[in-house]
Design an enzyme around this catalytic site. Sequence first.
Site, PDB file in Angstrom:
ATOM      1  N   HIS A  19      75.180 115.341  31.549  1.00 36.29           N
ATOM      2  CA  HIS A  19      75.209 113.865  31.490  1.00 36.29           C
ATOM      3  C   HIS A  19      74.113 113.354  30.560  1.00 36.29           C
ATOM      4  CE1 HIS A  19      76.172 109.967  33.835  1.00 36.29           C
ATOM      5  NE2 HIS A  19      75.396 109.631  32.824  1.00 36.29           N
ATOM      6  N   ASP A  23      74.244 107.510  22.448  1.00 39.85           N
ATOM      7  CA  ASP A  23      73.563 106.283  22.033  1.00 39.85           C
ATOM      8  C   ASP A  23      72.336 105.998  22.889  1.00 39.85           C
ATOM      9  OD1 ASP A  23      75.554 105.921  24.028  1.00 39.85           O
ATOM     10  OD2 ASP A  23      75.664 103.773  23.649  1.00 39.85           O
ATOM     11  N   GLY A 176      79.073 101.758  31.932  1.00 42.54           N
ATOM     12  CA  GLY A 176      78.803 100.327  31.828  1.00 42.54           C
ATOM     13  C   GLY A 176      78.492  99.772  33.207  1.00 42.54           C
ATOM     14  N   HIS A 203      81.154 107.417  36.154  1.00 41.37           N
ATOM     15  CA  HIS A 203      79.873 106.872  36.625  1.00 41.37           C
ATOM     16  C   HIS A 203      80.165 106.136  37.942  1.00 41.37           C
ATOM     17  CE1 HIS A 203      78.215 107.328  32.543  1.00 41.37           C
ATOM     18  NE2 HIS A 203      77.032 107.045  33.039  1.00 41.37           N
ATOM     19  N   GLU A 206      75.936 104.531  41.431  1.00 40.40           N
ATOM     20  CA  GLU A 206      74.629 104.336  40.787  1.00 40.40           C
ATOM     21  C   GLU A 206      74.118 102.943  41.152  1.00 40.40           C
ATOM     22  OE1 GLU A 206      74.897 103.976  36.534  1.00 40.40           O
ATOM     23  OE2 GLU A 206      72.758 104.314  36.215  1.00 40.40           O
ATOM     24  N   ASP A 295      70.554 111.509  31.275  1.00 41.51           N
ATOM     25  CA  ASP A 295      71.191 110.204  31.069  1.00 41.51           C
ATOM     26  C   ASP A 295      70.867 109.679  29.668  1.00 41.51           C
ATOM     27  OD1 ASP A 295      73.000 108.343  31.927  1.00 41.51           O
ATOM     28  OD2 ASP A 295      71.605 107.169  33.126  1.00 41.51           O
TER      29      ASP A 295
HETATM   30  O1  LIG Z   1      73.396 105.151  33.564  1.00 41.87           O
HETATM   31  C1  LIG Z   1      74.296 104.512  33.019  1.00 41.87           C
HETATM   32  N1  LIG Z   1      75.201 103.850  33.800  1.00 41.87           N
HETATM   33  C2  LIG Z   1      76.240 103.167  33.282  1.00 41.87           C
HETATM   34  N2  LIG Z   1      76.434 103.044  31.958  1.00 41.87           N
HETATM   35  C3  LIG Z   1      75.561 103.649  31.139  1.00 41.87           C
HETATM   36  C4  LIG Z   1      74.470 104.387  31.601  1.00 41.87           C
HETATM   37  N3  LIG Z   1      73.787 104.842  30.558  1.00 41.87           N
HETATM   38  C5  LIG Z   1      74.432 104.416  29.450  1.00 41.87           C
HETATM   39  N4  LIG Z   1      75.500 103.679  29.801  1.00 41.87           N
HETATM   40  C6  LIG Z   1      76.456 103.003  28.914  1.00 41.87           C
HETATM   41  O2  LIG Z   1      77.308 103.969  28.321  1.00 41.87           O
HETATM   42  C7  LIG Z   1      77.572 103.588  26.995  1.00 41.87           C
HETATM   43  C8  LIG Z   1      78.155 104.721  26.206  1.00 41.87           C
HETATM   44  O3  LIG Z   1      77.269 105.780  26.044  1.00 41.87           O
HETATM   45  C9  LIG Z   1      76.242 103.031  26.541  1.00 41.87           C
HETATM   46  O4  LIG Z   1      76.375 102.204  25.398  1.00 41.87           O
HETATM   47  C10 LIG Z   1      75.789 102.253  27.758  1.00 41.87           C
HETATM   48  O5  LIG Z   1      76.305 100.932  27.718  1.00 41.87           O
HETATM   49 ZN   LIG Z   2      75.072 107.647  32.285  1.00 39.25          ZN
END
Ligand SMILES: O=c1[nH]cnc2c1ncn2[C@@H]1O[C@H](CO)[C@@H](O)[C@H]1O
Ligand SMILES: [Zn+2]
Length: 359
Positions: A19, A23, A176, A203, A206, A295
Site C-alpha cells: 500500500h 502521488d 479518497g 480503502h 480508515e 501509504d
Molecule cells: O490514506 C488514504 N486514504 C484515502 N485516500 C488516499 C489515501 N492516501 C492517498 N489517497 C488518495 O488516493 C489518490 C490516488 O493515489 C491520491 O491522490 C489521494 O487523493
Molecule cells: Zn492509501
Amino acid sequence: MSQLPTLEQIRQAPKVLLHDHLDGGLRPETIVDLARETGYDRLPTTDPGELRTWFRQAADSGSLERYLETFDHTVGVMQTREALVRVAAECAEDLAADGVVYAEVRYAPEQHTERGLSLEEVIEAVLEGFRIGSEGRGIRVGTLLTAMRHQARSMEIAELAVRYRDVGVAGFDIAGAEAGYPPTRHLDAFEYLQRENAHFTIHAGEAFGLPSIWQAIQWCGADRLGHGVRIIDDIAVPGDGEPKLGRLAAYVRDKRIPLEMCPTSNLQTGAAPSIAEHPIGLLRRLNFRVTVNTDNRLMSGTSVSEEFAKLVGAFGYDWDDLQWFTVNAMKSAFLPFDDRLALINGVIKPGFARLKWRA
Ligand SMILES: O=c1[nH]cnc2c1ncn2[C@@H]1O[C@H](CO)[C@@H](O)[C@H]1O
Ligand SMILES: [Zn+2]
C-alpha cells in the site's frame, strides 16, 4: 539476549510493500523541478527542504479530508508523460534503496489527464517509469489502478485494470474521502472485476467504521482492506479476560483477509492516537493477516524500514515478527502463487536468515 533490529539492519531486510501511493511519494526536489518545467505555479514554496517539511506538517491535520488536500500539489505536477515516467522511475529507485523487493504502487489515472493525456497514456507512462526504475535493482513493482470514490469513473478504470493486467497492472483500488462515499457506490465495477477473476483492494475502515469494512468485504468482495484499522471496533477487550471477536472481525481473521496497515498515516489522519496505541499491536497478537505499509512516503516522511523501526520501538518486535509481517504481505500480493512462493523461499526467508544469524 539478542538485540532488537535497528533501522540500519531493517533497511537491509528484503521487504514487501502493498500500500503505497505514487502521488504520495515524490521527492521534493522532483516536485520543484517538475513545477518549473510544466509551469505549475501554486507550490507553497520552491525550496525542496521547506517543501518536505510543508507536506509533512500540512498532512498532520487530524482529518483525512485535510490530509488529502496536500495531493493537489503532487497531482498538479504529474500531468505530462515525462513527469509520470520520472516519478515512477524514482519511486522504484527509492523503494529499492530501502530494501523493498516487491511493491504494488497505486495511483488514480483519472487525476492525470488535466493537460490532455488519455487514461491509456497515463497508464503506459507509469508502467514505463517503473520498468526503467526497477531494472537491475532487485525490485519488482506492479501497479494498482485506483478510482476516486467521490467520482463516477470506477467502471472505466476497472476495465483498464483488466486490459493491462498482463503487462504490469496487478489490480484495482478505490481511494479518497471515505465518509459519505461508501464502497457500494462502485458495486458495478467490483462485480465486473469479480466476473473477470481480477484482484482488488478497497480503502475501508480508515476514516469510517465497521459498515465500510462490511460493505467492502460482503457486498463488494474485496480481496484486501486498505487500512482496515477500525476492525478493532468489533473486538471487545475486557480488562482481565481474552479479547472477544464480533462476527465481522472473526470473518476477517478466519478468511485471512489481509489488512494493509499504515501506522504513521493513521496518526496524521486521526485514525489512531499513537504508534503504541495503534490497533496493529492487538491485531498482530490475535494473528490477523497484518501487513505493514507506508501509504504516502512524502506526506508521512517515512519508508517501510522506518515504519518497521517505529513498531519495533513501540512493541518490541523482533526479527521473527518482521519476517512474519513480510511473509504475510508476500502471501497477500496480487501476483501468481508460484511467483509469491519463489519470493518467499528464494528471497525473503534467506534474507531474514542472514540478518538473524548476524544479530
Ligand atoms: O490514506 C488514504 N486514504 C484515502 N485516500 C488516499 C489515501 N492516501 C492517498 N489517497 C488518495 O488516493 C489518490 C490516488 O493515489 C491520491 O491522490 C489521494 O487523493
Ligand atoms: Zn492509501
